[in-house]
Design an enzyme around this catalytic site. Structure first.
Site, PDB file in Angstrom:
ATOM      1  N   GLY A  73      -2.437  -7.023  -1.168  1.00 58.31           N
ATOM      2  CA  GLY A  73      -1.488  -7.659  -2.059  1.00 58.31           C
ATOM      3  C   GLY A  73      -1.005  -9.003  -1.534  1.00 58.31           C
ATOM      4  O   GLY A  73      -0.864  -9.967  -2.285  1.00 58.31           O
ATOM      5  N   SER A  74      -0.765  -9.073  -0.234  1.00 55.90           N
ATOM      6  CA  SER A  74      -0.256 -10.325   0.340  1.00 55.90           C
ATOM      7  C   SER A  74      -1.259 -11.454   0.153  1.00 55.90           C
ATOM      8  O   SER A  74      -0.881 -12.576  -0.194  1.00 55.90           O
ATOM      9  CB  SER A  74       0.043 -10.151   1.836  1.00 55.90           C
ATOM     10  N   ASN A 153       9.904  -3.851  -5.628  1.00 55.41           N
ATOM     11  CA  ASN A 153       9.564  -2.809  -4.653  1.00 55.41           C
ATOM     12  C   ASN A 153      10.779  -2.111  -4.058  1.00 55.41           C
ATOM     13  O   ASN A 153      10.656  -1.027  -3.516  1.00 55.41           O
ATOM     14  CB  ASN A 153       8.694  -3.396  -3.542  1.00 55.41           C
ATOM     15  N   GLN A 181       3.555  -3.065  -7.393  1.00 53.63           N
ATOM     16  CA  GLN A 181       4.278  -1.796  -7.534  1.00 53.63           C
ATOM     17  C   GLN A 181       4.075  -1.153  -8.909  1.00 53.63           C
ATOM     18  O   GLN A 181       4.468  -0.013  -9.129  1.00 53.63           O
ATOM     19  CB  GLN A 181       5.786  -2.008  -7.313  1.00 53.63           C
ATOM     20  N   ALA A 202      -4.395  -1.678  -3.414  1.00 53.70           N
ATOM     21  CA  ALA A 202      -4.825  -0.283  -3.587  1.00 53.70           C
ATOM     22  C   ALA A 202      -3.926   0.737  -2.886  1.00 53.70           C
ATOM     23  O   ALA A 202      -3.742   1.846  -3.380  1.00 53.70           O
ATOM     24  CB  ALA A 202      -6.259  -0.128  -3.086  1.00 53.70           C
ATOM     25  N   HIS A 203      -3.352   0.359  -1.727  1.00 53.45           N
ATOM     26  CA  HIS A 203      -2.616   1.380  -0.958  1.00 53.45           C
ATOM     27  C   HIS A 203      -1.268   1.749  -1.576  1.00 53.45           C
ATOM     28  O   HIS A 203      -0.563   2.609  -1.071  1.00 53.45           O
ATOM     29  CB  HIS A 203      -2.446   0.948   0.506  1.00 53.45           C
ATOM     30  N   THR A 239     -17.948 -11.228   4.002  1.00 53.43           N
ATOM     31  CA  THR A 239     -18.733 -10.057   3.607  1.00 53.43           C
ATOM     32  C   THR A 239     -17.803  -8.996   3.044  1.00 53.43           C
ATOM     33  O   THR A 239     -16.773  -8.684   3.633  1.00 53.43           O
ATOM     34  CB  THR A 239     -19.517  -9.510   4.820  1.00 53.43           C
ATOM     35  N   CYS A 327      18.710  -3.975  10.355  1.00 52.96           N
ATOM     36  CA  CYS A 327      17.931  -3.793  11.584  1.00 52.96           C
ATOM     37  C   CYS A 327      16.523  -3.308  11.307  1.00 52.96           C
ATOM     38  O   CYS A 327      15.584  -3.677  11.995  1.00 52.96           O
ATOM     39  CB  CYS A 327      18.626  -2.808  12.505  1.00 52.96           C
TER      40      CYS A 327
HETATM   41  C1  LIG Z   1       3.343  -3.927  -0.834  1.00 54.03           C
HETATM   42  C2  LIG Z   1       3.623  -5.131  -1.663  1.00 54.03           C
HETATM   43  C3  LIG Z   1       2.977  -6.348  -1.434  1.00 54.03           C
HETATM   44  C4  LIG Z   1       2.052  -6.574  -0.270  1.00 54.03           C
HETATM   45  O1  LIG Z   1       0.860  -5.863  -0.366  1.00 54.03           O
HETATM   46  P1  LIG Z   1      -0.014  -5.607   0.950  1.00 54.03           P
HETATM   47  O2  LIG Z   1      -1.233  -4.925   0.427  1.00 54.03           O
HETATM   48  O3  LIG Z   1       0.796  -4.729   1.838  1.00 54.03           O
HETATM   49  O4  LIG Z   1      -0.314  -6.930   1.561  1.00 54.03           O
HETATM   50  C5  LIG Z   1       3.243  -7.404  -2.292  1.00 54.03           C
HETATM   51  N1  LIG Z   1       4.109  -7.272  -3.312  1.00 54.03           N
HETATM   52  C6  LIG Z   1       4.746  -6.119  -3.562  1.00 54.03           C
HETATM   53  C7  LIG Z   1       5.686  -6.018  -4.713  1.00 54.03           C
HETATM   54  C8  LIG Z   1       4.540  -5.002  -2.743  1.00 54.03           C
HETATM   55  O5  LIG Z   1       5.200  -3.877  -2.980  1.00 54.03           O
END
Ligand SMILES: *Cc1c(COP(=O)(O)O)cnc(C)c1O
Length: 394
Positions: A73-74, A153, A181, A202-203, A239, A327
């Protein structure tokens, strides 16, 4: 003996479903060919990528040629923002986003500001929603990009994406949404939503980590950010991570299957948890919108206590959750999202996010409703703020 774990942090990440893993496994071993090679064993990996791209496209209402795989996602968020900003800088330098975005958006915007771009950060109301009027008024001749997340999120707020998309389209401004999300919880259709770019990972929907995708509408001008070989139709070098690509395809297929039914079930468990918490724990505040909200998200603040202490005791009870307190994130300030919806620092520090998943059971909800009130009371009994507020002299 292992103690039972109650996992209520699905917004942080999910496990990989068995069906997804099963589909992935052969691509680590026998089907390992480099899809760019010309011999026959590579045809299998090439066609696996193709099939997965089709599945992702179908789930988003997009065309296959508009889906590009990324390492999460990042990366998708970084690519959308930097790629569009740099490719369109001859048209203007102004970007509009919100102050409740994920750090992948906010920190990319901070970087772009250093590169000479101007960024407007729209605020939100106490429910976490932007104002469409304010968005309209923020658009200028120099605006080249609007990036507003589909679902938040931390507090689960779902923005009026179709309306935002319509405003962007009418103004001729490119529109990106971080939908990381939302997959599996919100019906996504890039055409109905008037979205030009959309990020997923995907995660967050029972697929593997380290794989995501960026939808890029045909005709949108965007620069590459990963330069190298000709993979992903010359737009994203490297790749391909075939097992992960196969995984995201299967995961999104499963996530969008019987979606309404699954969401109803999750929402009813979430609501039972919410109502139980409010009934059993005094001085509790529910954060975010109750109507326009992800079905699996619950975010509450308990007055007089700190999120870190709460997480520690919950962990001892086998419950995994998350807090917007400072924290935990390694900074001094509590969550920027909770501050944006107007929570005072001390209330934001006592926040708890519980995010449910498909496997969350009624027994688990009962367990949390039994344990959580005792833990909160235990922490309050140690809190000088609490005894002061209760008028006790110690
Ligand atoms: C988790 C998340 C991301 C980042 O995704 P990654 O796969 O961890 O890099 C970006 N935006 C939102 C809203 C997320 O919840």
């Amino acid at each position: 003996m292992d103690k039972k774990i109650v996992y209520l942090d699905h917004s942080a990440t999910t496990y990989v479903k068995k069906e997804v893993l099963d589909d992935m496994l052969p691509y680590f071993t026998e089907n390992f060919g480099n899809p760019s090679s010309l011999y026959s064993i590579s045809r299998k990996t090439k066609s696996a990528i193709d099939t997965s791209r089709e599945k992702v496209a179908k789930a988003l209402g997009a065309k296959k040629e508009e889906i590009y795989f990324t390492a999460g996602g990042s990366e998708a968020d970084n690519w959308a923002l930097k790629g569009v900003a740099f490719a369109n800088k001859n048209k203007g330098n102004h970007i509009i986003t919100t102050n409740i975005e994920h750090p992948a958006i906010l920190n990319t915007c901070k970087y772009l500001e250093k590169q000479g771009f101007e960024v407007t950060y729209l605020g939100v109301n106490e429910e976490g929603l932007i104002s469409l009027e304010e968005l309209k008024n923020s658009i200028k001749d120099t605006t080249i990009l609007i990036s507003i997340m589909l679902a938040n999120n931390e507090i689960g707020t779902i923005q009026p994406i179709s309306e935002i998309g319509k405003i962007a389209k009418e103004s001729g401004v490119i529109f990106h949404t971080d939908a990381v999300q939302a997959v599996g919880h919100v019906d996504i259709n890039v055409d109905e939503m008037n979205v030009d770019l959309l990020s997923i990972a995907a995660h967050k929907f029972y697929g593997p980590k380290g794989i995501g995708a960026l939808y890029i509408r045909k005709g949108i001008k965007i620069d590459n950010i990963i330069h190298g070989g000709g993979q992903e139709r010359k737009k994203r070098a490297g790749t391909e991570n075939i097992p992960a690509v196969v995984g995201i395809g299967r995961a999104i297929e499963l996530a969008t299957e019987n979606m309404d039914e699954k969401n109803k079930e999750i929402a009813s468990k979430r609501d039972r948890l919410l109502n139980g918490i409010v009934a059993k724990i005094p001085y509790t505040k529910v954060n975010g919108s109750l109507e326009s909200r992800l079905p699996n998200n619950l975010n509450v603040s308990f007055h007089f206590i700190e999120g870190e202490g709460l997480l520690l005791l919950l962990d001892q009870a086998g419950i995994c959750a998350s807090t917007g307190s400072a924290c935990s994130s390694g900074s001094l300030d509590p969550s920027h999202v909770l501050l944006a919806i107007g929570l005072p620092h001390e209330i934001a520090h006592g926040s708890l996010r519980l995010s449910l998943g498909e496997a969350t059971t009624d027994e688990e909800i009962d367990y949390v409703l039994d344990v959580l009130p005792k833990i909160v009371q235990r922490l309050r009994d140690m809190s000088p703020l609490y005894s002061k507020a209760m008028g006790e002299v110690k």
